[in-house]
Scaffold this motif. Sequence first.
Motif, PDB file in Angstrom:
ATOM      1  N   LEU A 159       0.820  -1.207   0.000  1.00  0.00           N
ATOM      2  CA  LEU A 159       0.000   0.000   0.000  1.00  0.00           C
ATOM      3  C   LEU A 159       0.852   1.253   0.000  1.00  0.00           C
ATOM      4  O   LEU A 159       0.519   2.244  -0.646  1.00  0.00           O
ATOM      5  CB  LEU A 159      -0.925   0.012   1.212  1.00  0.00           C
ATOM      6  CG  LEU A 159      -1.887  -1.163   1.344  1.00  0.00           C
ATOM      7  CD1 LEU A 159      -2.628  -1.084   2.671  1.00  0.00           C
ATOM      8  CD2 LEU A 159      -2.864  -1.199   0.184  1.00  0.00           C
ATOM      9  N   GLY A 160       1.925   1.237   0.764  1.00  0.00           N
ATOM     10  CA  GLY A 160       2.806   2.389   0.853  1.00  0.00           C
ATOM     11  C   GLY A 160       4.039   2.023   1.629  1.00  0.00           C
ATOM     12  O   GLY A 160       4.060   1.036   2.379  1.00  0.00           O
ATOM     13  N   ILE A 161       5.097   2.819   1.468  1.00  0.00           N
ATOM     14  CA  ILE A 161       6.366   2.520   2.124  1.00  0.00           C
ATOM     15  C   ILE A 161       7.029   3.813   2.563  1.00  0.00           C
ATOM     16  O   ILE A 161       6.932   4.841   1.890  1.00  0.00           O
ATOM     17  CB  ILE A 161       7.284   1.708   1.174  1.00  0.00           C
ATOM     18  CG1 ILE A 161       8.533   1.228   1.900  1.00  0.00           C
ATOM     19  CG2 ILE A 161       7.615   2.497  -0.084  1.00  0.00           C
ATOM     20  CD1 ILE A 161       9.319   0.190   1.121  1.00  0.00           C
ATOM     21  N   CYS A 162       7.673   3.763   3.732  1.00  0.00           N
ATOM     22  CA  CYS A 162       8.309   4.955   4.278  1.00  0.00           C
ATOM     23  C   CYS A 162       9.356   4.545   5.301  1.00  0.00           C
ATOM     24  O   CYS A 162       9.430   3.379   5.698  1.00  0.00           O
ATOM     25  CB  CYS A 162       7.274   5.866   4.947  1.00  0.00           C
ATOM     26  SG  CYS A 162       6.431   5.115   6.363  1.00  0.00           S
ATOM     27  N   LEU A 163      10.153   5.524   5.715  1.00  0.00           N
ATOM     28  CA  LEU A 163      11.017   5.299   6.861  1.00  0.00           C
ATOM     29  C   LEU A 163      10.167   5.229   8.116  1.00  0.00           C
ATOM     30  O   LEU A 163       9.171   5.948   8.250  1.00  0.00           O
ATOM     31  CB  LEU A 163      12.033   6.431   7.014  1.00  0.00           C
ATOM     32  CG  LEU A 163      13.269   6.431   6.138  1.00  0.00           C
ATOM     33  CD1 LEU A 163      14.131   7.631   6.484  1.00  0.00           C
ATOM     34  CD2 LEU A 163      14.058   5.144   6.283  1.00  0.00           C
ATOM     35  N   SER A 164      10.585   4.391   9.049  1.00  0.00           N
ATOM     36  CA  SER A 164       9.968   4.371  10.370  1.00  0.00           C
ATOM     37  C   SER A 164      10.763   5.310  11.262  1.00  0.00           C
ATOM     38  O   SER A 164      11.948   5.078  11.523  1.00  0.00           O
ATOM     39  CB  SER A 164       9.988   2.958  10.949  1.00  0.00           C
ATOM     40  OG  SER A 164       9.401   2.938  12.234  1.00  0.00           O
ATOM     41  N   GLY A 165      10.129   6.384  11.699  1.00  0.00           N
ATOM     42  CA  GLY A 165      10.848   7.372  12.502  1.00  0.00           C
ATOM     43  C   GLY A 165      12.007   7.951  11.716  1.00  0.00           C
ATOM     44  O   GLY A 165      11.875   8.325  10.550  1.00  0.00           O
ATOM     45  N   ALA A 166      13.172   8.001  12.365  1.00  0.00           N
ATOM     46  CA  ALA A 166      14.377   8.497  11.707  1.00  0.00           C
ATOM     47  C   ALA A 166      15.099   7.413  10.926  1.00  0.00           C
ATOM     48  O   ALA A 166      16.150   7.664  10.346  1.00  0.00           O
ATOM     49  CB  ALA A 166      15.319   9.097  12.758  1.00  0.00           C
ATOM     50  N   LEU A 199       9.113   0.932   6.964  1.00  0.00           N
ATOM     51  CA  LEU A 199       7.770   0.475   7.290  1.00  0.00           C
ATOM     52  C   LEU A 199       6.988   0.362   5.993  1.00  0.00           C
ATOM     53  O   LEU A 199       6.781   1.360   5.292  1.00  0.00           O
ATOM     54  CB  LEU A 199       7.086   1.455   8.238  1.00  0.00           C
ATOM     55  CG  LEU A 199       5.822   0.932   8.933  1.00  0.00           C
ATOM     56  CD1 LEU A 199       6.207  -0.076  10.013  1.00  0.00           C
ATOM     57  CD2 LEU A 199       5.022   2.076   9.529  1.00  0.00           C
ATOM     58  N   ALA A 200       6.596  -0.843   5.655  1.00  0.00           N
ATOM     59  CA  ALA A 200       5.778  -1.080   4.463  1.00  0.00           C
ATOM     60  C   ALA A 200       4.385  -1.476   4.917  1.00  0.00           C
ATOM     61  O   ALA A 200       4.219  -2.478   5.614  1.00  0.00           O
ATOM     62  CB  ALA A 200       6.397  -2.178   3.596  1.00  0.00           C
ATOM     63  N   LEU A 201       3.401  -0.683   4.582  1.00  0.00           N
ATOM     64  CA  LEU A 201       2.013  -1.028   4.877  1.00  0.00           C
ATOM     65  C   LEU A 201       1.513  -1.924   3.756  1.00  0.00           C
ATOM     66  O   LEU A 201       1.667  -1.603   2.564  1.00  0.00           O
ATOM     67  CB  LEU A 201       1.161   0.234   4.998  1.00  0.00           C
ATOM     68  CG  LEU A 201       1.628   1.254   6.042  1.00  0.00           C
ATOM     69  CD1 LEU A 201       0.635   2.419   6.120  1.00  0.00           C
ATOM     70  CD2 LEU A 201       1.826   0.614   7.401  1.00  0.00           C
ATOM     71  N   ALA A 202       0.914  -3.054   4.114  1.00  0.00           N
ATOM     72  CA  ALA A 202       0.536  -4.041   3.110  1.00  0.00           C
ATOM     73  C   ALA A 202      -0.627  -4.884   3.616  1.00  0.00           C
ATOM     74  O   ALA A 202      -0.906  -4.937   4.819  1.00  0.00           O
ATOM     75  CB  ALA A 202       1.731  -4.947   2.777  1.00  0.00           C
ATOM     76  N   THR A 203      -1.275  -5.543   2.680  1.00  0.00           N
ATOM     77  CA  THR A 203      -2.381  -6.443   3.014  1.00  0.00           C
ATOM     78  C   THR A 203      -2.001  -7.908   2.842  1.00  0.00           C
ATOM     79  O   THR A 203      -2.608  -8.781   3.456  1.00  0.00           O
ATOM     80  CB  THR A 203      -3.603  -6.141   2.137  1.00  0.00           C
ATOM     81  OG1 THR A 203      -3.219  -6.236   0.749  1.00  0.00           O
ATOM     82  CG2 THR A 203      -4.144  -4.742   2.410  1.00  0.00           C
TER      83      THR A 203
END
Length: 366
Positions: A298-305, A310-314
């Motif tokens: 669904l989306g991907i980003c750094l977790s905190g710094a 963090l990859a949000l997924a189903t």
Amino acid sequence: MWIIKVPCSSANIGPGFDVIGLALSMYLELHVSITTSQSPTDQLNPLNCTVTYSGVGAADIDLNPENNLLTRTALYVLRCHNQHGFPAQTHVHIHNPIPLGRGLGSSGAAVVAGVLLGNVVGGLNLPKPRLLDFALMVERHPDNVAAALYGGFVGTYLNELDPVDMARVEVPLAEVLPQPAGGIDTGLVPPIPPENIGHYRRFNWSKEIKALAIIPDFEVSTAKARQVLPTEYSRKDMIFNLQRIALLTTVLSDSPPDPHLIYSAMQDRIHQPYRAGLIPALPSILSSMSPQTHPGLLGICLSGAGPTFLALATHNFESIASVIIDRFRREGISCEWKVLEPAEDGATVQEVSGDVPTYRKENKLS
């Protein structure tokens, strides 16, 4: 005996720099006991507290209650209430599976656990908003701290307080344990938190969405990660993030989730582009992975710094993780990965009887 559990947390979540946080199902756990019996060595422990530890980074954890962040925080809470040490004899066993310095809120969890420890052993019965005040005096990251304390997916902000209060980034050790060290009590009361330092609001979270944490085997300090950020941003970049965060806090509650909308809403121009020099493969991972290229994402980003991603997924968690792990492997860096869920209850305190955790009472700190 008490068991205190505090979840780890992921802050920022794409465009939500210093604003939104997510409590996740990996828990710092304390086993706390108090006994009135004394041994000869107890007389050498003026703080009446011994600390043991298991979990990640055990060789690097300072077990001296004067220096350990968790017990220092508890002592701060106690001394603000005219209790100048732990009850005799307090033993705290810390079990910590949260990786240190990886962007999963390890220090925020320790601070929240320390505030709860002081509240429990001091018999203070502080309400949850007041516990947040104490936590924010030590750790000024409300996105991590509020998520760990309250649980779930939260938005946060700090109040604009008196300049003297806002100038205090954290409570200095010297104010909690005045010099000389060794637990000598001067009778001084440390700075008591103002009320309502910060506020939070929980958002809904779709039951289909899991959080896939890919954790590289190196640390990034928050201080270094902030040093690389600019002091000023363009209007264009600020509007870019504001537009996306306005959508993100809503679209993550949609069922079924919309992959394309979530992916677009998780883009960021405020912190991730500037941290590429600290985290190998960051630009290529963010630019090459999308719902079109990786089904289930669904989306991907750094977790905190960072450096955790963090990859949000189903679904397809292993496949998504393997791509990121392979990118880091090319840089000579190994990773582990975990599928986590929102920790909806946040921090909990459970009273148990004896050495076996047979629960008599649970306090969800509501």
